[in-house]
Write a protein that holds these residues in place. Structure first.
Motif: not given
Length: 272
Positions: A240-264
């Motif tokens: 079964t296939r389900v399409a989703k839309h997600e909004r990711y917020l990322l923050r730039k850190t000293s170790d690169g971009w990191k995900i801080v929140s997800v809405r789906s």
């Protein structure tokens, strides 16, 4: 039921220390004190996992890992490399594991629970990934001359690639890479080992449904030290296939971009 684990280190005290830790979980532990002796035991006993010191006489940990990966009969054996080099280097443990073509790397000195967490994760992953899949992963990595599942070194500098790695790590049970995409806000204060163990339990529960996650498209907007990534993805569960839309917020850190929140949210036919 315990597994058979080989421990190779030129320090007798380290071998005995690790033996004592692993035996508390019912594992059978074989010990060796140089790389050549360890190689002979590995070929004879075929353990479920090998824990290998990096700097050893006769055959180094690096050469030992190379031998394992070059030998088809044992090429998919999980390898955990241990070394004091990790403690004095500014490189993350994942860097050492990738360079050695090992499954994981643990810096000395280490706590017993840290060792048990890594061992449990590797044994579980081996149990839930089919042998055929692991062989395919090995052949792809050998052909490309890069470690299995090792993303390009620049992935942390691209918000879209961070999101892609986060979504598609599930398909490989690669929760170490998944963990590295997350900011502290997403981790909630738990350790890396605990995060991996929790995700492996979810992965195990979903194994019978053959769940997969794939990125269809990504749209990125960057503003200074923050980025928003809109992700169109498709989840496949039992056909079964389900399409989703997600909004990711990322923050730039000293170790690169990191995900801080997800809405789906699922995409209905009316939205499509």
């Amino acid at each position: 039921m315990g597994c058979k684990i080989l421990v190779i280190d030129d320090e007798f005290e380290i071998v005995e220390f690790i033996k004592a830790i692993l035996k508390t979980k019912g594992h059978t532990v074989l010990g060796a004190y140089d790389g050549e002796e360890g190689w002979e035991i590995l070929l004879r006993e075929r353990p479920d996992l090998a824990i290998v010191d990096l700097r050893m006489p006769k055959v180094s940990g690096l050469e030992f890992c190379r031998r394992v990966r070059r030998t088809p009969e044992i090429a998919t054996m999980p390898l955990l490399v241990i070394s004091s080099l990790g403690a004095v280097s500014d490189k993350p443990e994942s860097f050492w594991a990738a360079g050695l073509r090992a499954d994981d790397f643990l810096s000395k000195p280490f706590e017993p629970l840290a060792l048990l967490g890594r061992v449990e994760y590797l044994l579980r992953r081996t149990s839930y990934l089919s042998q055929n899949n692991r062989k395919e992963e090995f052949e792809k990595s050998r052909a490309a001359e890069i470690p299995v599942h090792q993303p390009p070194p620049e992935w942390k500098e691209d918000p879209a690639e961070v999101v892609r790695l986060f979504v598609e790590s599930w398909n490989r049970g690669d929760f170490l890479s998944e963990f590295e995409t997350l900011a502290d806000e997403m981790i909630g204060g738990i350790s890396r080992d605990e995060y991996i163990n929790r995700r492996m339990r979810v992965f195990q529960a979903a194994a019978s449904n053959r769940h997969e996650q794939h990125v269809l498209d990504l749209f990125v907007k960057v503003s200074h030290m923050m980025a928003a990534v809109d992700c169109l993805r498709e989840d496949i569960t039992g056909g079964t296939r389900v399409a989703k839309h997600e909004r990711y917020l990322l923050r730039k850190t000293s170790d690169g971009w990191k995900i801080v929140s997800v809405r789906s949210k699922p995409i209905s036919k009316a939205d499509a």
